[in-house]
Design a protein around this motif. Sequence first.
Motif, PDB file in Angstrom:
ATOM      1  N   PHE A 144     116.754  37.675   1.282  1.00 29.90           N
ATOM      2  CA  PHE A 144     117.931  37.081   1.909  1.00 29.90           C
ATOM      3  C   PHE A 144     118.224  35.754   1.224  1.00 29.90           C
ATOM      4  O   PHE A 144     117.336  34.910   1.087  1.00 29.90           O
ATOM      5  CB  PHE A 144     117.695  36.844   3.399  1.00 29.90           C
ATOM      6  N   SER A 145     119.454  35.567   0.823  1.00 33.22           N
ATOM      7  CA  SER A 145     119.802  34.384   0.046  1.00 33.22           C
ATOM      8  C   SER A 145     120.867  33.561   0.744  1.00 33.22           C
ATOM      9  O   SER A 145     121.898  34.079   1.177  1.00 33.22           O
ATOM     10  CB  SER A 145     120.309  34.802  -1.341  1.00 33.22           C
ATOM     11  N   ARG A 165     120.465  39.999  -0.792  1.00 33.73           N
ATOM     12  CA  ARG A 165     121.584  40.042   0.139  1.00 33.73           C
ATOM     13  C   ARG A 165     121.940  38.629   0.598  1.00 33.73           C
ATOM     14  O   ARG A 165     121.062  37.831   0.940  1.00 33.73           O
ATOM     15  CB  ARG A 165     121.236  40.890   1.378  1.00 33.73           C
ATOM     16  N   ALA A 166     123.219  38.323   0.622  1.00 33.91           N
ATOM     17  CA  ALA A 166     123.660  37.024   1.122  1.00 33.91           C
ATOM     18  C   ALA A 166     123.470  36.942   2.628  1.00 33.91           C
ATOM     19  O   ALA A 166     123.877  37.852   3.362  1.00 33.91           O
ATOM     20  CB  ALA A 166     125.122  36.785   0.771  1.00 33.91           C
ATOM     21  N   LEU A 167     122.837  35.886   3.075  1.00 33.31           N
ATOM     22  CA  LEU A 167     122.713  35.598   4.500  1.00 33.31           C
ATOM     23  C   LEU A 167     123.005  34.107   4.659  1.00 33.31           C
ATOM     24  O   LEU A 167     122.114  33.265   4.608  1.00 33.31           O
ATOM     25  CB  LEU A 167     121.320  35.942   5.026  1.00 33.31           C
ATOM     26  N   TYR A 168     124.295  33.801   4.789  1.00 35.85           N
ATOM     27  CA  TYR A 168     124.710  32.405   4.893  1.00 35.85           C
ATOM     28  C   TYR A 168     124.193  31.781   6.181  1.00 35.85           C
ATOM     29  O   TYR A 168     123.807  32.482   7.129  1.00 35.85           O
ATOM     30  CB  TYR A 168     126.229  32.304   4.860  1.00 35.85           C
ATOM     31  N   GLY A 340     126.114  32.193  15.063  1.00 36.38           N
ATOM     32  CA  GLY A 340     124.757  32.713  15.025  1.00 36.38           C
ATOM     33  C   GLY A 340     124.680  34.182  15.368  1.00 36.38           C
ATOM     34  O   GLY A 340     123.903  34.936  14.766  1.00 36.38           O
ATOM     35  N   VAL A 341     125.473  34.622  16.337  1.00 40.16           N
ATOM     36  CA  VAL A 341     125.457  36.037  16.724  1.00 40.16           C
ATOM     37  C   VAL A 341     126.015  36.903  15.601  1.00 40.16           C
ATOM     38  O   VAL A 341     125.469  37.974  15.286  1.00 40.16           O
ATOM     39  CB  VAL A 341     126.248  36.258  18.029  1.00 40.16           C
ATOM     40  N   ALA A 342     127.085  36.450  14.976  1.00 42.61           N
ATOM     41  CA  ALA A 342     127.646  37.206  13.856  1.00 42.61           C
ATOM     42  C   ALA A 342     126.628  37.341  12.730  1.00 42.61           C
ATOM     43  O   ALA A 342     126.453  38.415  12.142  1.00 42.61           O
ATOM     44  CB  ALA A 342     128.918  36.521  13.346  1.00 42.61           C
ATOM     45  N   ARG A 343     125.924  36.236  12.425  1.00 41.22           N
ATOM     46  CA  ARG A 343     124.938  36.286  11.354  1.00 41.22           C
ATOM     47  C   ARG A 343     123.739  37.137  11.758  1.00 41.22           C
ATOM     48  O   ARG A 343     123.142  37.832  10.919  1.00 41.22           O
ATOM     49  CB  ARG A 343     124.494  34.867  10.992  1.00 41.22           C
ATOM     50  N   ALA A 344     123.361  37.088  13.027  1.00 44.78           N
ATOM     51  CA  ALA A 344     122.237  37.898  13.493  1.00 44.78           C
ATOM     52  C   ALA A 344     122.532  39.387  13.348  1.00 44.78           C
ATOM     53  O   ALA A 344     121.647  40.177  13.005  1.00 44.78           O
ATOM     54  CB  ALA A 344     121.915  37.551  14.945  1.00 44.78           C
ATOM     55  N   ARG A 345     123.769  39.777  13.621  1.00 46.11           N
ATOM     56  CA  ARG A 345     124.142  41.187  13.432  1.00 46.11           C
ATOM     57  C   ARG A 345     123.975  41.593  11.969  1.00 46.11           C
ATOM     58  O   ARG A 345     123.506  42.700  11.666  1.00 46.11           O
ATOM     59  CB  ARG A 345     125.582  41.423  13.893  1.00 46.11           C
ATOM     60  N   GLU A 346     124.375  40.706  11.066  1.00 49.13           N
ATOM     61  CA  GLU A 346     124.208  40.999   9.645  1.00 49.13           C
ATOM     62  C   GLU A 346     122.725  41.144   9.302  1.00 49.13           C
ATOM     63  O   GLU A 346     122.337  42.059   8.558  1.00 49.13           O
ATOM     64  CB  GLU A 346     124.832  39.876   8.809  1.00 49.13           C
ATOM     65  N   LEU A 347     121.906  40.229   9.833  1.00 45.35           N
ATOM     66  CA  LEU A 347     120.476  40.276   9.556  1.00 45.35           C
ATOM     67  C   LEU A 347     119.867  41.594  10.030  1.00 45.35           C
ATOM     68  O   LEU A 347     119.133  42.262   9.274  1.00 45.35           O
ATOM     69  CB  LEU A 347     119.768  39.105  10.245  1.00 45.35           C
ATOM     70  N   VAL A 348     120.141  41.965  11.260  1.00 47.03           N
ATOM     71  CA  VAL A 348     119.558  43.193  11.816  1.00 47.03           C
ATOM     72  C   VAL A 348     120.015  44.412  11.022  1.00 47.03           C
ATOM     73  O   VAL A 348     119.220  45.316  10.728  1.00 47.03           O
ATOM     74  CB  VAL A 348     119.917  43.329  13.310  1.00 47.03           C
ATOM     75  N   ALA A 349     121.279  44.439  10.632  1.00 48.12           N
ATOM     76  CA  ALA A 349     121.787  45.560   9.840  1.00 48.12           C
ATOM     77  C   ALA A 349     121.087  45.630   8.483  1.00 48.12           C
ATOM     78  O   ALA A 349     120.746  46.720   7.999  1.00 48.12           O
ATOM     79  CB  ALA A 349     123.293  45.435   9.658  1.00 48.12           C
ATOM     80  N   MET A 350     120.849  44.484   7.855  1.00 49.44           N
ATOM     81  CA  MET A 350     120.186  44.482   6.554  1.00 49.44           C
ATOM     82  C   MET A 350     118.712  44.848   6.672  1.00 49.44           C
ATOM     83  O   MET A 350     118.150  45.494   5.778  1.00 49.44           O
ATOM     84  CB  MET A 350     120.382  43.127   5.879  1.00 49.44           C
ATOM     85  N   GLN A 353     118.707  48.582   6.924  1.00 52.95           N
ATOM     86  CA  GLN A 353     118.932  49.178   5.601  1.00 52.95           C
ATOM     87  C   GLN A 353     117.667  49.112   4.754  1.00 52.95           C
ATOM     88  O   GLN A 353     117.299  50.086   4.077  1.00 52.95           O
ATOM     89  CB  GLN A 353     120.075  48.466   4.887  1.00 52.95           C
ATOM     90  N   ALA A 354     116.986  47.970   4.777  1.00 53.01           N
ATOM     91  CA  ALA A 354     115.743  47.837   4.024  1.00 53.01           C
ATOM     92  C   ALA A 354     114.691  48.815   4.525  1.00 53.01           C
ATOM     93  O   ALA A 354     113.935  49.400   3.740  1.00 53.01           O
ATOM     94  CB  ALA A 354     115.229  46.399   4.121  1.00 53.01           C
ATOM     95  N   SER A 355     114.652  49.007   5.845  1.00 49.23           N
ATOM     96  CA  SER A 355     113.713  49.964   6.413  1.00 49.23           C
ATOM     97  C   SER A 355     114.016  51.380   5.952  1.00 49.23           C
ATOM     98  O   SER A 355     113.107  52.141   5.598  1.00 49.23           O
ATOM     99  CB  SER A 355     113.760  49.892   7.939  1.00 49.23           C
ATOM    100  N   ALA A 356     115.303  51.725   5.944  1.00 47.35           N
ATOM    101  CA  ALA A 356     115.689  53.071   5.513  1.00 47.35           C
ATOM    102  C   ALA A 356     115.329  53.307   4.047  1.00 47.35           C
ATOM    103  O   ALA A 356     114.842  54.387   3.676  1.00 47.35           O
ATOM    104  CB  ALA A 356     117.184  53.269   5.735  1.00 47.35           C
ATOM    105  N   GLU A 357     115.552  52.307   3.231  1.00 45.34           N
ATOM    106  CA  GLU A 357     115.217  52.438   1.810  1.00 45.34           C
ATOM    107  C   GLU A 357     113.707  52.536   1.613  1.00 45.34           C
ATOM    108  O   GLU A 357     113.220  53.303   0.766  1.00 45.34           O
ATOM    109  CB  GLU A 357     115.790  51.248   1.039  1.00 45.34           C
TER     110      GLU A 357
END
Length: 369
Positions: A144-145, A165-168, A340-350, A353-357
């Motif tokens: 996460f960058s 992955r960008a995580l601002y 924070g909630v918007a960014r948390a959704r991005e984090l959980v989704a990423m 994805q990492a888990s699936a890969e």
Amino acid sequence: MTKPLDIVVLGLSLSSSWGNGHATTWRALLRGVAALGHRVTFLERDVPWYASHRDLAQPDFCALHLYADLDALRAHDAAIRDADAVIVGSYVPDGPAVIDHVLETARGVVGFYDIDTPVTLAQLARGETPSLETRQIPLFDVYFSFTGGPTLDLLERTHGARAARALYCSVEEERYRPTGEAFEWDLGYLGTYAPDRQPALERLLIEPARRLPDKRFVVAGPQYPEEVDWPANVTRIPHLPPAEHASFYSRQRFTLNVTRADMVAAGWSPSVRLFEAGACATAIIGDAWEGLDTLLPDGEAMLVAREPEDVVSILTELPAMRRDAIAAAGRARVLAAHTGVARARELVAMLAQASAERETASGKKVAGL
């Protein structure tokens, strides 16, 4: 997701915001994660500097545990081993050793959150390893960058990151909002002293203050050298706790955002102060860097300044109605995409994805994701 996630974070500091922007970044993100129903444990190295300046000793959104050294960290091995995801942050003391231990212990997804990506890459190029070693970058399931744009491709192609992955950073919208207080300063700045940031502060605040002795300025933040020549119309605040940030921003007609040199060079590196000021509907004057227009477009949601004359012109010529429209547009953009909630959704989704890969690569599902 089939159940709430158990996430373990090892970061520089959550308990103290004194002299670092990591604490507010972690607080906004992890409050958002908790609001989504997930469980977080934060492990923080207990160091004297933060111990004597704690402003969040008992967070209400996660479990916080302090550890004295690497041996003491082993007391938390069960939590690290059993977590659905473990995230190590940049600038954790003994970072490379901590990362090695996490990679040996964790069973779930392991990520690295670099809140200082351009600085980290510049240090690695010089052979310095305060946060991690180059050999460790390909070992994370996801990197996460703090920085997006071309830096992500650099991490993958040059440094071997599996997934960059960008995580601002983000802002807590409940805590950062206009307070309605009267203006006290014409231009202010909030930030810890940094040698590579100081020339921009000199150019875009201190010099305008000299040229406009009838205007009022303020600089809040620790570690500024005694030899800095502050004009008489610049108020200094050595430290401003997060609880006072909204009031501080709301009392400024304009606030200044300046960026560290490595981050200007990389672009795509918004600071947490940018989003905090925007959420408080304070009109922002900032330095220029690639990617800024995708976040807060110049002339619409903020104003870019390059020289003292630009700042002087804004402070003396821009109509109040125009200033307020820019401030409102900035707030709208921040609340739409950078909470924070918007960014948390991005984090959980990423993480998912990492888990699936990882599952595809190993043929084994990672629990909880």
